[in-house]
Enzyme design. Structure first.
Site, mmCIF file in Angstrom:
data_model
loop_
_atom_site.group_PDB
_atom_site.id
_atom_site.type_symbol
_atom_site.label_atom_id
_atom_site.label_comp_id
_atom_site.label_asym_id
_atom_site.label_seq_id
_atom_site.Cartn_x
_atom_site.Cartn_y
_atom_site.Cartn_z
ATOM 1 N N THR A 187 -4.894 5.877 0.278
ATOM 2 C CA THR A 187 -3.941 5.156 -0.546
ATOM 3 C C THR A 187 -4.461 3.745 -0.688
ATOM 4 O O THR A 187 -5.105 3.228 0.225
ATOM 5 C CB THR A 187 -2.552 5.141 0.122
ATOM 6 O OG1 THR A 187 -1.671 4.391 -0.701
ATOM 7 C CG2 THR A 187 -2.562 4.556 1.522
ATOM 8 N N TRP A 450 -2.324 3.662 -9.013
ATOM 9 C CA TRP A 450 -2.310 2.258 -8.633
ATOM 10 C C TRP A 450 -3.421 1.472 -9.302
ATOM 11 O O TRP A 450 -4.526 1.946 -9.458
ATOM 12 C CB TRP A 450 -2.502 2.100 -7.130
ATOM 13 C CG TRP A 450 -1.399 2.589 -6.261
ATOM 14 C CD1 TRP A 450 -1.516 3.562 -5.303
ATOM 15 C CD2 TRP A 450 -0.041 2.151 -6.234
ATOM 16 N NE1 TRP A 450 -0.303 3.738 -4.692
ATOM 17 C CE2 TRP A 450 0.618 2.895 -5.242
ATOM 18 C CE3 TRP A 450 0.673 1.204 -6.957
ATOM 19 C CZ2 TRP A 450 1.957 2.715 -4.944
ATOM 20 C CZ3 TRP A 450 2.008 1.026 -6.682
ATOM 21 C CH2 TRP A 450 2.635 1.779 -5.692
#
Ligand code: AMP
Length: 548
Positions: A187, A450
């Site tokens: 992540t 993202w």
């Protein structure tokens, strides 16, 4: 002696064994990079997974070693899911949308031993191969006949179908500790490098049970499920595992994620349930509405990853008879945390009331506990109007990042129990429905993926005329959010918007490039000298981006 129950570890391989034995004829349909529609069954998939496990063993892949993939949703990717984890190695799904520099960092950090990739990503792999010293095996996910001539650029490249064909389909899935790692997904945090989230066999199995529950994804043997959410993003929200557990038909879209391709697949495979981020559904909705079409079998879709716009809930529900289940989760939570399913008490709600409720992220699935705390860390009671930070805990919530990067992310409560701070700001209503009002993180989410704002700011700050730069997400009709760069120039220095944007060339993936630049006199700073990007977001909330 008191009796006791069997000590059988919860292992990913058991899902495949179950699917083969009890749903062997059930289909798995994949649109392939090769361009065709491929059909197989759980029985065949299980046999090929065992061949692959033999091949991996022969290649020298050891327990706990990482095997990486750069691949779309498809049956070969699913074989890797089960063969790699099943034999005790760790499946590392790489996100091909990352900039090559980030991919390099992640693959190095994970110490990937082998990399399996779809032909779409051959140029990407060719660009990074020379710099990835630890990767011992490169495998193209295709038959030899489909290998393009320039594949020779990658020394020792193997061909997946040859690899499988060279091995027999007898392989005894080993038994080991259910707390062993099964897969790994990185992540991107707000600060520093991406962090790895290591899922275990136990966490994966428990998450699979929970995901299939009626008030969660509600999956059964009669469903035909099309996961649009990529298998490289948090294991496609667990759907490949859920497919095996329930015996649902699985339909994989491969690289074709446009509205027309998806719609045709929904229809031809009589899909009943799908799942994905809001951006994907915008394309699908535009195609379906624009052509006056209806779904003949699709009745439910799960939307999460970023907030589902209320207009989308209604477009699906009222216009097309498709019920949207709004869900919330994170890479760190495997990902399912909440789903917005009704309670019996909501039976009397009128239409507006139902849609208002559906726009919330929903209530906790059993296994995930959640609470909202104020700035002092005190829990806010359910029903409080006050928003605060959302904390979660449970057996499929992260305890520490891969290689313990950043130390323990948990926060202890008075009883000494650890809670994971999500970085999301939320309220929880009297019925236990969580609603995200903001996110404390400053990363920007475009099309469900993202964009690292700090990376963008660092590049801008490298320009000689820039004193300070903040990158914020502003609403965009197609991508949910796009980056806007807010810049303070050095006194007396000059730089134009285009000059500044040109300085990003070659340093980031193209889709990370800010859509626009605004020059301001000052950026608000907090007490500790940090830029207050929430204030900027407020200021530029209605900013019209050139691409919008
Ligand atoms: P990721 O780890 O990339 O999946 O991102 C997790 C983050 O996405 C969460 O912390 C939320 O900020 C955001 N998110 C996920 N689902 C939703 C949702 N349904 N509504 C709003 N934000 C969401």
């Amino acid at each position: 002696m008191l009796g006791q129950m069997m000590q059988q570890p919860l292992l990913v391989s058991s899902l495949l064994v179950h699917a083969e034995r009890h749903h062997g004829e059930r289909e798995i349909v994949s649109r392939r990079v090769e361009g065709d529609l491929h059909r197989t069954t759980y029985r065949e998939l299980a046999a090929r997974s065992r061949r692959l496990a033999n091949a991996l063993t022969k290649l020298g892949v050891q327990r706990s070693e990482r095997v990486a993939t750069l691949a779309w949703n498809g049956y070969r990717h699913m074989e890797l899911y089960f063969a790699v984890s099943g034999m005790g190695a760790v499946l590392h799904t790489l996100n091909p949308r990352l900039h090559p520099e980030q991919l390099l960092y992640i693959a190095e950090h994970a110490e990937d031993q082998a990399l399996f990739f779809d032909l779409t990503f051959l140029p990407l792999v060719a660009a990074v191969a020379g710099r990835l010293q630890k990767v011992r095996h490169w495998v193209a996910l295709c038959a030899r006949a489909h290998l393009p001539a320039d594949a020779a650029k990658i020394p020792g490249l193997l061909c997946y179908e040859d690899l499988i064909d060279a091995h027999h389909d007898r392989f005894d899935w080993p038994e080991f500790d259910e707390n062993s790692a099964s897969s790994l997904c990185y992540t991107s945090g707000t600060t520093g490098n991406p962090k790895g989230v290591l899922y275990s066999h136990r966490s994966t199995l428990l998450h699979t049970y929970a995901a299939a529950l009626p008030d969660a994804l509600n999956c059964s043997a009669t469903d035909s499920i099309l996961p649009v959410v990529p298998m490289f993003h948090v294991n496609a929200w667990g759907l490949p595992y859920v497919g095996c557990m329930t015996g649902a038909k699985l339909v994989f879209p491969g690289p074709a994620l446009d509205g027309k391709s998806l719609y045709e697949l929904f229809e031809s495979e009589q899909v009943t349930l799908s799942a994905g981020v809001p951006t994907v559904w915008q394309g699908l909705l535009a195609y379906v509405q624009g052509n006056g079409l209806k779904f003949s079998s699709m009745r439910r879709t799960v939307i999460g990853g970023s907030a589902c716009p209320p207009a989308m809930l209604r477009a699906f529900g009222e216009g097309l008879g498709v019920h949207v289940l709004h869900a919330w989760g994170m890479t760190e939570t495997s990902p399912l945390g909440t789903t917005c399913a009704f309670k019996a008490a909501h039976a009397g709600l009128d239409k507006d009331g139902r849609y208002a409720l559906m726009a919330k992220q929903g209530r906790a699935i059993f296994g995930v506990d959640m609470k909202v705390v104020d700035d002092a860390g005190q829990e806010l009671p359910f029903g409080s109007e006050q928003q605060g930070e959302l904390l979660v805990r449970g057996p499929w919530v992260i305890e520490s990042y891969f290689k313990d990067v950043g130390g323990s992310p948990l926060r202890s409560d008075a009883a000494g129990r650890g809670w994971f701070p999500t970085g999301d700001v939320a309220t929880i209503d009297a019925d236990g429905y969580m609603h995200i009002t903001d996110r404390s993180k400053d990363v920007i989410k475009s099309g469900g993926e993202w964009i690292g704002s700090i990376d963008l700011e660092n590049i801008a700050m490298a320009h000689p005329a820039v004193a300070m730069a903040a990158c914020i997400g502003v609403p965009h009709p197609k991508w949910d959010e796009r980056p806007l760069l807010v810049v303070v120039k050095k006194p007396g220095a000059e730089v134009t918007r285009d000059e500044l944007l040109a300085s990003f060339g070659g340093k980031i993936a193209k889709w990370w490039l800010p859509d626009d630049v605004v020059f301001v006199d000052a950026i608000p700073l907090g007490a500790t000298g940090k830029m207050q990007k929430n204030k900027l977001r407020e200021q530029f909330r209605d900013y019209q981006l050139p691409s919008a």
